[in-house]
Structure formats: structure tokens, C-alpha cells
Design a protein around this motif. Structure first.
Motif, PDB file in Angstrom:
ATOM      1  N   ASN A 319      86.001  84.268  14.140  1.00 44.48           N
ATOM      2  CA  ASN A 319      86.580  83.423  15.187  1.00 44.48           C
ATOM      3  C   ASN A 319      85.476  82.596  15.833  1.00 44.48           C
ATOM      4  O   ASN A 319      84.323  82.629  15.388  1.00 44.48           O
ATOM      5  CB  ASN A 319      87.314  84.275  16.225  1.00 44.48           C
ATOM      6  CG  ASN A 319      86.474  85.439  16.718  1.00 44.48           C
ATOM      7  OD1 ASN A 319      85.448  85.249  17.360  1.00 44.48           O
ATOM      8  ND2 ASN A 319      86.901  86.666  16.385  1.00 44.48           N
ATOM      9  N   LEU A 320      85.823  81.875  16.880  1.00 47.11           N
ATOM     10  CA  LEU A 320      84.869  80.981  17.538  1.00 47.11           C
ATOM     11  C   LEU A 320      83.634  81.708  18.053  1.00 47.11           C
ATOM     12  O   LEU A 320      82.543  81.130  18.097  1.00 47.11           O
ATOM     13  CB  LEU A 320      85.553  80.269  18.713  1.00 47.11           C
ATOM     14  CG  LEU A 320      86.621  79.226  18.373  1.00 47.11           C
ATOM     15  CD1 LEU A 320      87.292  78.735  19.652  1.00 47.11           C
ATOM     16  CD2 LEU A 320      86.018  78.062  17.606  1.00 47.11           C
ATOM     17  N   LEU A 321      83.790  82.979  18.437  1.00 44.98           N
ATOM     18  CA  LEU A 321      82.673  83.723  19.018  1.00 44.98           C
ATOM     19  C   LEU A 321      82.070  84.736  18.058  1.00 44.98           C
ATOM     20  O   LEU A 321      81.087  85.391  18.397  1.00 44.98           O
ATOM     21  CB  LEU A 321      83.126  84.435  20.301  1.00 44.98           C
ATOM     22  CG  LEU A 321      83.724  83.543  21.393  1.00 44.98           C
ATOM     23  CD1 LEU A 321      84.041  84.363  22.634  1.00 44.98           C
ATOM     24  CD2 LEU A 321      82.796  82.390  21.740  1.00 44.98           C
ATOM     25  N   GLU A 322      82.650  84.896  16.879  1.00 54.82           N
ATOM     26  CA  GLU A 322      82.112  85.794  15.849  1.00 54.82           C
ATOM     27  C   GLU A 322      81.992  85.003  14.547  1.00 54.82           C
ATOM     28  O   GLU A 322      82.920  84.968  13.741  1.00 54.82           O
ATOM     29  CB  GLU A 322      83.025  87.000  15.642  1.00 54.82           C
ATOM     30  CG  GLU A 322      83.079  87.962  16.809  1.00 54.82           C
ATOM     31  CD  GLU A 322      84.025  89.123  16.548  1.00 54.82           C
ATOM     32  OE1 GLU A 322      83.550  90.212  16.171  1.00 54.82           O
ATOM     33  OE2 GLU A 322      85.249  88.935  16.708  1.00 54.82           O
ATOM     34  N   THR A 323      80.862  84.376  14.347  1.00 52.02           N
ATOM     35  CA  THR A 323      80.688  83.474  13.206  1.00 52.02           C
ATOM     36  C   THR A 323      79.702  84.000  12.166  1.00 52.02           C
ATOM     37  O   THR A 323      79.496  83.351  11.144  1.00 52.02           O
ATOM     38  CB  THR A 323      80.206  82.099  13.699  1.00 52.02           C
ATOM     39  OG1 THR A 323      78.949  82.255  14.378  1.00 52.02           O
ATOM     40  CG2 THR A 323      81.217  81.482  14.656  1.00 52.02           C
ATOM     41  N   GLU A 352      77.820  89.219  22.349  1.00 51.23           N
ATOM     42  CA  GLU A 352      77.253  88.406  23.421  1.00 51.23           C
ATOM     43  C   GLU A 352      78.216  88.216  24.587  1.00 51.23           C
ATOM     44  O   GLU A 352      77.821  88.290  25.756  1.00 51.23           O
ATOM     45  CB  GLU A 352      76.848  87.036  22.869  1.00 51.23           C
ATOM     46  CG  GLU A 352      76.185  86.132  23.886  1.00 51.23           C
ATOM     47  CD  GLU A 352      75.751  84.808  23.280  1.00 51.23           C
ATOM     48  OE1 GLU A 352      75.203  83.972  24.031  1.00 51.23           O
ATOM     49  OE2 GLU A 352      75.962  84.610  22.059  1.00 51.23           O
ATOM     50  N   TYR A 353      79.495  87.984  24.280  1.00 52.99           N
ATOM     51  CA  TYR A 353      80.455  87.648  25.327  1.00 52.99           C
ATOM     52  C   TYR A 353      81.477  88.745  25.600  1.00 52.99           C
ATOM     53  O   TYR A 353      82.304  88.610  26.504  1.00 52.99           O
ATOM     54  CB  TYR A 353      81.200  86.362  24.957  1.00 52.99           C
ATOM     55  CG  TYR A 353      80.288  85.174  24.787  1.00 52.99           C
ATOM     56  CD1 TYR A 353      79.739  84.531  25.890  1.00 52.99           C
ATOM     57  CD2 TYR A 353      79.966  84.701  23.516  1.00 52.99           C
ATOM     58  CE1 TYR A 353      78.896  83.438  25.732  1.00 52.99           C
ATOM     59  CE2 TYR A 353      79.126  83.610  23.347  1.00 52.99           C
ATOM     60  CZ  TYR A 353      78.592  82.983  24.454  1.00 52.99           C
ATOM     61  OH  TYR A 353      77.758  81.910  24.296  1.00 52.99           O
ATOM     62  N   GLY A 354      81.452  89.817  24.826  1.00 52.63           N
ATOM     63  CA  GLY A 354      82.416  90.883  25.016  1.00 52.63           C
ATOM     64  C   GLY A 354      83.768  90.517  24.431  1.00 52.63           C
ATOM     65  O   GLY A 354      83.922  89.494  23.761  1.00 52.63           O
ATOM     66  N   PRO A 355      84.797  91.332  24.684  1.00 53.91           N
ATOM     67  CA  PRO A 355      86.132  91.013  24.174  1.00 53.91           C
ATOM     68  C   PRO A 355      86.681  89.769  24.853  1.00 53.91           C
ATOM     69  O   PRO A 355      86.482  89.563  26.056  1.00 53.91           O
ATOM     70  CB  PRO A 355      86.959  92.255  24.524  1.00 53.91           C
ATOM     71  CG  PRO A 355      86.232  92.891  25.659  1.00 53.91           C
ATOM     72  CD  PRO A 355      84.781  92.602  25.438  1.00 53.91           C
TER      73      PRO A 355
END
Length: 591
Positions: A319-323, A352-355
Motif C-alpha cells: 500500500n501507500l505506506l508499505e512499499t 514508521e507510521y503505525g496502523p
């Protein structure tokens, strides 16, 4: 992209993690998602499920819908079903305790937690595949995924480099053995292809729980070659046995053995004894029917006609935060001609940003969060003053609400935590679970006719707190039949709480919980937009969820994105994304 059966696979697939047989809405959703579109490019024909989703009821729902197609839905032969195996939970845990999996060596069962075991042993795979086929009511599945085999690493790896490599090697050896059995399942016709679905593929390769993928193709090739050689040996042995039973001079041809005789296989056996059928009244001894003559000739073991292995798919979160997985594992897979499915496109579990839920939500309107919070805190204070025996309980509930409000101010709370996807705070989990309200108060016989039909456990705790009045030796007084709500001062500071007061508290709690959830969603949307702005992406008015899915589909290494469809609007969303990808076709020529 084409499937093992040469059918085109839709770019978006139906994620059935939360779908279950017995929920009418879920059945409607699945039928709607499988509706045939005028433009075939808008069809959704990929269904992803697992033996452990909803304790098997996800597969049962899919089996029911596919067994009862409607006039406007896709048929089974147009649909690609991907299921998974590996988890021992719920029903599987019961079967384990009853000895059903006794052929699986104990050391091949990973005990991750009291509620979750795991195994990728071939015996367990065969059992789970059989059960999945029964639940899905189909003779085969298109893709069978090995589900999160890294549980072995998560349970056994202690952190040192030697320990990591040792257990990674053990896991890869187990997968190599499993691959050979999966190749046999392809030959049996129970699966068309296989793959690995692993959350670890989205981690950095240096992570202790990462499943190394560099040798997977080599392992699958070796497994296929071993299976094919064994099949050739079985075929050659069959021919030898047949020649020994033929009159002298008889010749039997066939096979790739070239006349060589191979030793029998330890894992397979076959009989040359044929079944005979009774003679018909018109037949004489020695004059068997044509069908009998065919039956008297045993069928030789099937020769493998495939030229390559059946490993064809990898599945991983992205996803946008897990690349990380998109740029490493997925690119490697595409270079090796493997297809890649991405799951969790809208639910990020970022180090980095959590769930984070990657979706757009509006702010709560009526009541606003501030109004709902003030309303419930005021109700707690007022009831505590009016009923002295409730002061301590109202105080605890007030502290719980204030704690929730404090968590909002950190701006790190995710709605995922309240939906059970990543639960770190038991209070948040409890808030998300509705419970039925009893029809009568304890000991009073008063019906809560105007109460909400469902409450969070926080609301239920409040109801429980105020149902019981202080100990009294006075005889019970029947409830009043008056339609006028009694005032709160009627009973004084030691009387029972009136139905009017109870109803007001319940409604206030409902308002707060609803507004709290909406506020969490809105703040999370704002946080995600700010993160994307920091990364140089201005979403403007584009919904976050649309941008998130289209972002994944723009990567050449991504073949399909799996979208959870537990509500009908999610189906509309998926169809809208597909439409945005399709270039309008010109109208047919009139000439």
C-alpha cells in the motif's frame, strides 16, 4: 494477465477475509461483485479466500454462490478461485485435539500461541485442500497458496544471525518437500497452480522473519523434476508388469522409459488386477463384452505432459505506506514470470507510521464529537450527583471516556484498532463490538422499551452499573403504568434509576461512540493526506482510497489488487476503479 487455465484475471479481486456464510448482506455482496458487465474488462472474476477465513464460512459462502449462479453472474468456469492453507485455529484446533491430524509429525506443527498453530506439512495440506474443495463445492481450485509459512520463523527465530539462517534453511527445506506434493496435486487435477502468500514479503530482506525467495523457482523446478521422474518410473514398472502377464511375443509400447526398467516407487503403488463383469445371457465363456475387455486392461499411470513447474503466484501486503515488497519481492517475481497479488491495499501496518486506514472520511456532523463528548460527561456527572451510590462507577466511566479523548489528541489512533485488524488497546476493541441490551432490568421487571437495540460494552457497563439499587429491605414495588416519565428527583439520591434516566444515558453513550469513531476516521484521513503532502503528493479532491488502489495498479509488477468487500459500497468502489483504467472503446462501425 492469464491464469493457469488461460482465463484472463481481473486487475481487482474480491478479498473475502470478512465474508461468511449465514450473513445475508455478504451473500448479496458476492452476487453483486460477480455480476457480468457489458464491457468484459469490468468483470471481477478473481476470488481470494482461505481455509481459516471466518472459520471456513468464507469458503462455504463462495461455494453456495458459485453453485447457484444467477442469470447475470459469472459461471464457475469463468472464475479464478484462490484459497490458502496453513493455519490451525478454531475448527482445526478442535480437529487437532481429536487426533485428526495424527499423521502430521508433532515437530511439523508450529505452536505460535494458544489460539494459533500452523503447519505446512504435506499431510496437513492434503487434508485442508480436501476440506476446502468440499466447502467451495468445486472439483478444483485454480490457485492454492501456502499461507504465511513464516510463522515457523516468528516462533523459533531468537535474533542471532546463525539462528536466523538455521531456521530459514529448515523452512526452505520443508517448502521444497511441500512443493513436490503440490506438483502431484496438479497432476491429480485438484489444483491448477500454487503459490506463497506471505506477509514477510513486504519486509526488508534483512528482517529476521523474512522468507528468502531467491531459490523458490529452483526449488519448484527440482520438485517438478522429481515428481516427473517418479511418474516415469511408475509407468515403466507398469509396462514391465504387463509384459510379464502377456503371452510370449506380446509387445506393449508407450512411455518415456525407452524400455528401461525402474525400481518401484516407495510412495505409489498400483494394481494390475482387473475387475470382471458377469456374462450376459447371450454370451459364452471367453466371449466377454467390449466394455469387459476394456475393463480387463488396467490403465497405465498418467504420463506428465507439463514441461515446467506449477509455482505461479506470490501474494503479499502492499500500500501507500508499505512499499518495500513492491520494490523488491514483487519486482523479482515479475522477472521470474510469477504473477503478483497485493492484499491489504487500504490497511497499512507501517513500521514508521503505525496502523492506518487509507481512506477518506468526513468529520462527524450531528452531533459533533465535542458535543457528544460534553453530553456523555455531563450525563455521568449528573447521575453521580443524583444517585450517590453510583458516583464511583460513573467516575470510572468518565475516566474511560476522557482516556479515549486523550488518545485522539495524540493523532495516532487508527480506526483499524477498533475493527480488530490490529488491536493494541482492549478498550478500543470492546468499543467496536455491539452487544444486545437485555429486555428487562435485573430485579425490577422494567422493560427498556425505548433503549437502543445494541450497545458497546462501555454502554453495557453503564447499564449494569445503574440497574442495581442499594441494598434495601423494603418490599418490591411493581413498576408504574403511567406514561409520564418520572422525574429524577422522585426517588432522591438513594432511589432506583428511572427508565427515563436510563434511556437518556444509553442514547448519550450511543452518540459519543458513534461520534468518536467518526472523529477517529476523519483525523486519520487528515493525517494520511498530510503524510502524502510531505512526500510531495497533493491529493487535492481525489479520495485517498482511489489514489491508493490506482497507485498499486500503476506498477507493472502488480497483476491484481485484492479489495475487501464486506459492504456493497466497496463493490461500487472497485467497479469505479476498473472503469477509470479502461479506455472507452469506439462505437461499432455502421458500415
Amino acid at each position: 494477465m492469464t491464469s493457469p487455465t488461460s482465463r484472463a484475471i481481473s486487475r481487482l479481486g474480491i478479498g473475502s477475509y470478512r465474508l461468511a456464510l449465514g450473513v445475508p448482506e455478504h451473500e448479496r455482496i458476492l452476487y453483486r461483485a460477480l455480476e457480468r458487465q457489458k464491457d468484459p474488462r469490468l468483470n471481477i472474476n478473481l476470488i481470494d479466500t482461505s481455509s481459516n477465513y471466518s472459520n471456513g464460512r468464507s469458503e462455504q459462502l463462495i461455494g453456495k454462490v458459485l453453485s447457484n449462479p444467477r442469470h447475470n453472474t459469472l459461471r464457475r468456469d469463468e472464475i479464478v478461485i484462490a484459497t490458502k492453507f496453513g493455519y490451525i485455529q478454531n475448527e482445526n484446533m478442535r480437529l487437532l485435539s481429536e487426533g485428526v491430524f495424527q499423521r502430521v509429525p508433532p515437530e511439523e506443527i508450529v505452536e505460535y500461541s494458544r489460539e494459533c498453530y500452523h503447519s505446512i506439512h504435506p499431510e496437513f495440506m492434503r487434508d485442508q485442500l480436501t476440506r476446502s474443495l468440499e466447502r467451495l463445492n468445486t472439483k478444483y481450485v485454480d490457485i492454492l497458496f501456502v499461507h504465511n509459512p513464516e510463522y515457523f520463523l516468528m516462533t523459533n527465530v531468537k535474533g542471532t544471525e546463525d539462528n536466523v539462517k538455521k531456521h530459514q534453511t529448515i523452512l526452505l527445506n520443508r517448502l521444497a518437500i511441500l512443493f513436490e506434493e503440490l506438483e502431484r496435486e496438479i497432476e491429480k487435477g485438484r489444483i491448477r497452480a500454487y503459490g506463497i502468500s506471505s506477509n514477510s514479503f513486504s519486509l526488508k530482506p534483512s528482517h529476521a522473519h523474512f522468507l528468502p525467495y531467491q531459490d523458490l523457482i529452483k526449488m519448484a523446478t527440482s520438485a517438478f523434476d522429481r515428481m516427473r521422474v517418479q511418474r516415469d518410473q511408475e509407468h515403466a514398472l507398469f509396462l514391465e508388469q504387463q509384459q510379464q502377464q502377456q503371452p510370449s511375443g506380446g509387445v506393449i509400447s508407450g512411455g518415456r522409459s525407452g524400455g528401461k526398467v525402474f525400481p518401484p516407487s516407495n510412495s505409489s503403488s498400483f494394481s494390475t488386477t482387473a475387475k470382471t463383469t458377469p456374462l450376459s445371457p447371450s454370451q459364452k465363456p471367453g466371449q466377454g463384452s467390449t466394455s469387459e475387455k476394456r475393463a480387463s486392461q488396467p490403465t497405465p499411470p498418467k504420463i506428465v505432459n507439463r514441461t515446467t513447474h506449477g509455482l505461479g503466484y506470490l501474494q503479499m501486503p502492499g500500500n501507500l505506506l508499505e512499499t518495500e515488497g513492491l520494490h523488491t519481492t514483487a519486482k523479482w517475481a515479475k522477472a521470474k514470470n510469477l504473477s503478483v497479488f497485493i492484499n491489504r491495499p487500504l490497511n497499512a501496518m507501517s513500521p514508521e507510521y503505525g496502523p492506518a486506514r487509507l481512506a477518506s472520511y468526513p468529520p462527524p456532523l450531528a452531533p459533533t464529537y465535542a458535543e457528544a463528548k460534553d453530553e456523555i460527561l455531563g450525563a455521568f456527572v449528573a447521575l453521580g450527583k443524583q444517585r450517590e451510590y453510583l458516583q464511583s462507577k460513573m467516575g470510572r466511566l468518565k475516566e474511560m471516556v476522557e482516556g479515549l479523548d486523550g488518545s485522539l489528541k495524540t493523532d495516532k489512533l487508527s480506526i483499524i484498532q477498533m475493527e480488530g485488524a490490529s488491536v493494541r488497546n482492549q478498550l478500543h476493541q470492546e468499543l467496536a463490538k455491539p452487544v444486545p441490551v437485555p429486555s428487562k432490568t435485573k430485579g425490577s421487571g422494567t422493560t427498556l422499551g425505548t433503549a437502543s437495540s445494541s450497545l458497546s460494552p462501555v454502554a453495557a457497563a453503564a447499564v449494569d452499573a445503574i440497574r442495581t439499587s442499594p441494598t434495601s429491605t423494603k418490599p418490591h414495588t411493581p413498576p408504574s403504568t403511567s406514561t409520564t416519565p418520572p422525574s429524577s428527583t422522585t426517588h432522591g439520591t438513594h432511589g432506583k434509576v428511572t427508565e427515563h434516566e436510563l434511556d437518556h444515558l444509553i442514547k448519550s453513550l450511543d452518540h459519543f461512540i458513534h461520534a468518536f469513531h467518526q472523529q477517529v476516521r476523519f483525523q486519520e484521513s487528515t493525517r494520511i493526506r498530510n503524510i502524502m503532502t510531505e512526500r510531495g503528493v497533493n491529493l487535492k479532491e481525489v479520495p485517498i482510497e482511489q489514489f491508493a488502489v490506482e497507485y498499486l495498479l500503476e506498477h507493472d509488477q502488480v497483476d491484481a489488487v485484492l479489495v475487501g468487500m464486506k459492504r456493497e459500497p466497496y463493490v461500487d468502489f472497485a467497479r469505479g476503479v476498473l472503469k477509470s483504467l479502461v479506455t472507452p472503446q469506439p462505437p461499432p462501425s455502421s458500415s
